[in-house]
Design an enzyme around this catalytic site. Sequence first.
Site, PDB file in Angstrom:
ATOM      1  N   SER A 118       0.827  -1.204   0.000  1.00  0.00           N
ATOM      2  CA  SER A 118       0.000   0.000   0.000  1.00  0.00           C
ATOM      3  C   SER A 118       0.859   1.250   0.000  1.00  0.00           C
ATOM      4  O   SER A 118       0.353   2.345  -0.155  1.00  0.00           O
ATOM      5  CB  SER A 118      -0.921  -0.008   1.217  1.00  0.00           C
ATOM      6  N   HIS A 139      -2.328  -3.208  -6.445  1.00  0.00           N
ATOM      7  CA  HIS A 139      -2.875  -2.778  -5.158  1.00  0.00           C
ATOM      8  C   HIS A 139      -4.382  -3.019  -5.146  1.00  0.00           C
ATOM      9  O   HIS A 139      -5.127  -2.358  -5.874  1.00  0.00           O
ATOM     10  CB  HIS A 139      -2.519  -1.299  -4.948  1.00  0.00           C
ATOM     11  N   ASN A 189      -3.939   5.895  -1.444  1.00  0.00           N
ATOM     12  CA  ASN A 189      -3.628   6.194  -0.043  1.00  0.00           C
ATOM     13  C   ASN A 189      -3.131   7.611   0.183  1.00  0.00           C
ATOM     14  O   ASN A 189      -3.197   8.123   1.301  1.00  0.00           O
ATOM     15  CB  ASN A 189      -2.641   5.163   0.505  1.00  0.00           C
TER      16      ASN A 189
HETATM   17  N1  3HC Z   1     -16.914 -11.557   1.275  1.00  0.00           N
HETATM   18  C1  3HC Z   1     -18.211 -11.727   1.076  1.00  0.00           C
HETATM   19  N2  3HC Z   1     -19.151 -10.925   1.600  1.00  0.00           N
HETATM   20  C2  3HC Z   1     -18.719  -9.877   2.343  1.00  0.00           C
HETATM   21  C3  3HC Z   1     -17.359  -9.630   2.581  1.00  0.00           C
HETATM   22  C4  3HC Z   1     -16.434 -10.528   2.012  1.00  0.00           C
HETATM   23  N3  3HC Z   1     -15.101 -10.392   2.160  1.00  0.00           N
HETATM   24  N4  3HC Z   1     -17.250  -8.513   3.336  1.00  0.00           N
HETATM   25  C5  3HC Z   1     -18.498  -8.079   3.578  1.00  0.00           C
HETATM   26  N5  3HC Z   1     -19.377  -8.899   2.968  1.00  0.00           N
HETATM   27  C6  3HC Z   1     -20.832  -8.819   2.965  1.00  0.00           C
HETATM   28  C7  3HC Z   1     -21.387  -8.661   4.352  1.00  0.00           C
HETATM   29  O1  3HC Z   1     -21.371  -9.886   5.012  1.00  0.00           O
HETATM   30  C8  3HC Z   1     -22.790  -8.171   4.045  1.00  0.00           C
HETATM   31  O2  3HC Z   1     -23.624  -9.260   3.755  1.00  0.00           O
HETATM   32  P1  3HC Z   1     -25.171  -9.251   4.243  1.00  0.00           P
HETATM   33  O3  3HC Z   1     -25.777  -8.047   3.580  1.00  0.00           O
HETATM   34  O4  3HC Z   1     -25.700 -10.535   3.720  1.00  0.00           O
HETATM   35  O5  3HC Z   1     -25.117  -9.162   5.714  1.00  0.00           O
HETATM   36  C9  3HC Z   1     -22.598  -7.361   2.756  1.00  0.00           C
HETATM   37  O6  3HC Z   1     -21.274  -7.667   2.261  1.00  0.00           O
HETATM   38  C10 3HC Z   1     -22.711  -5.903   2.971  1.00  0.00           C
HETATM   39  O7  3HC Z   1     -21.990  -5.567   4.113  1.00  0.00           O
HETATM   40  P2  3HC Z   1     -22.546  -4.619   5.225  1.00  0.00           P
HETATM   41  O8  3HC Z   1     -24.022  -4.650   5.253  1.00  0.00           O
HETATM   42  O9  3HC Z   1     -21.777  -4.919   6.458  1.00  0.00           O
HETATM   43  O10 3HC Z   1     -22.065  -3.194   4.817  1.00  0.00           O
HETATM   44  P3  3HC Z   1     -22.042  -2.424   3.471  1.00  0.00           P
HETATM   45  O11 3HC Z   1     -23.266  -2.583   2.669  1.00  0.00           O
HETATM   46  O12 3HC Z   1     -21.581  -1.071   3.873  1.00  0.00           O
HETATM   47  O13 3HC Z   1     -20.878  -3.077   2.609  1.00  0.00           O
HETATM   48  C11 3HC Z   1     -18.546  -2.752   2.353  1.00  0.00           C
HETATM   49  C12 3HC Z   1     -19.642  -3.379   3.172  1.00  0.00           C
HETATM   50  C13 3HC Z   1     -18.497  -3.369   0.961  1.00  0.00           C
HETATM   51  C14 3HC Z   1     -17.248  -3.062   3.095  1.00  0.00           C
HETATM   52  C15 3HC Z   1     -18.811  -1.218   2.222  1.00  0.00           C
HETATM   53  O14 3HC Z   1     -19.082  -0.670   3.464  1.00  0.00           O
HETATM   54  C16 3HC Z   1     -17.673  -0.474   1.626  1.00  0.00           C
HETATM   55  O15 3HC Z   1     -17.503  -0.440   0.413  1.00  0.00           O
HETATM   56  N6  3HC Z   1     -16.852   0.165   2.482  1.00  0.00           N
HETATM   57  C17 3HC Z   1     -15.680   0.893   2.074  1.00  0.00           C
HETATM   58  C18 3HC Z   1     -14.551  -0.062   1.968  1.00  0.00           C
HETATM   59  C19 3HC Z   1     -13.305   0.604   1.521  1.00  0.00           C
HETATM   60  O16 3HC Z   1     -13.204   1.823   1.381  1.00  0.00           O
HETATM   61  N7  3HC Z   1     -12.269  -0.193   1.285  1.00  0.00           N
HETATM   62  C20 3HC Z   1     -10.979   0.283   0.908  1.00  0.00           C
HETATM   63  C21 3HC Z   1     -10.097   0.312   2.103  1.00  0.00           C
HETATM   64  S1  3HC Z   1      -8.528   0.981   1.708  1.00  0.00           S
HETATM   65  C22 3HC Z   1      -7.620  -0.322   1.210  1.00  0.00           C
HETATM   66  O17 3HC Z   1      -8.015  -1.452   1.238  1.00  0.00           O
HETATM   67  C23 3HC Z   1      -6.242   0.013   0.713  1.00  0.00           C
HETATM   68  C24 3HC Z   1      -5.179  -0.186   1.713  1.00  0.00           C
HETATM   69  O18 3HC Z   1      -3.950   0.023   1.081  1.00  0.00           O
HETATM   70  C25 3HC Z   1      -5.278   0.682   2.939  1.00  0.00           C
END
Ligand code: 3HC
Length: 281
Positions: A118, A139, A189
């Site tokens: 990252s 990434h 990032n």
């Molecule tokens: N596999 C399968 N299903 C998954 C999962 C996975 N790995 N992670 C979450 N889910 C499912 C949940 O279980 C949930 O299922 P359900 O509706 O049946 O309960 C569904 O996805 C939706 O999850 P939530 O209801 O908890 O929440 P959201 O609708 O908000 O979705 C999210 C979750 C996709 C994580 C969304 O909140 C999101 O997009 N968040 C932002 C994530 C983000 O910004 N990521 C980037 C981080 S930075 C990075 O990674 C870079 C590094 O270098 C720092």
Amino acid sequence: MDIKHIFVVGAGTMGNGIAQTAAVSGYRVTMMDVAEEQVQRGKAAIDKSAAKLAEKGKLTAEQQAAAGAITTTTELVGVAEADLVIEAATENPELKFKLFQDLDEVAKPGVILASNTSSISITKLAAGTGRPGEVIGMHFFNPVPLMTLLEVVRGSATADATVSAILEVGAQMGKTAVVVKDSPGFISNRILCPMINEAILAFEEGIADAEGIDTIMRLGMAHPMGPLALADLIGLDVVLFIMEVLHRDFADDKYKPAELLRQMVAAGELGRKSSKGFYSY
Ligand code: 3HC
């Protein structure tokens, strides 16, 4: 080179997500970590995620079976049979530089060595190998099976053929790729972590509580999660590490990590993985 077999180094959150995504996209996948316990934890996370996606009709039974068929190992020797290596080990520069030298020794000539780093320079990682043209950043974003972006990071020596091959792999994995130059924090990032750091500063100053700050960014800016909840998802140690890289490499105090971020990391409050961050889990 025709890429059929991908070797993923690291079975943690990012490694297992990458392995799962590659397997359901038709690649043969081997996932490696240093200890059997970590490998099995990664396997269990894949099975759980694939079952959830299959239940929702987002994976076919065949794809779910492919995720279950990922081979695991605790040795690097299997890299010799791979057509592409994707490294997603702990974000520790010394560890990654050494790992890239080891991977370079074991991988077949011409095999691309990609890093999910990252914030570590791809140019520097490449320089330690005998194949700088075949080193590139791939990434991914957490949770990998759901997030559709792939930030492709081109080091100063990365060959055009390497970029093309990785764009093809990214497309087969169902990701939208954006190619960026090697620069501290790349694009993702460099923009995301200062936003999170600013949210932590505002929280530290008591301008609003955590729920308030996150609600403002969710409802006012349509972010799926607020910045503090996202910091807990990413890991506060990872956010701090990236802010330190930005602060040091740009030599600009606008990237200075919030004192509260440092304190929370020192106290072991790392977010979801330690059950406590800005929220409790
Ligand atoms: N596999 C399968 N299903 C998954 C999962 C996975 N790995 N992670 C979450 N889910 C499912 C949940 O279980 C949930 O299922 P359900 O509706 O049946 O309960 C569904 O996805 C939706 O999850 P939530 O209801 O908890 O929440 P959201 O609708 O908000 O979705 C999210 C979750 C996709 C994580 C969304 O909140 C999101 O997009 N968040 C932002 C994530 C983000 O910004 N990521 C980037 C981080 S930075 C990075 O990674 C870079 C590094 O270098 C720092």
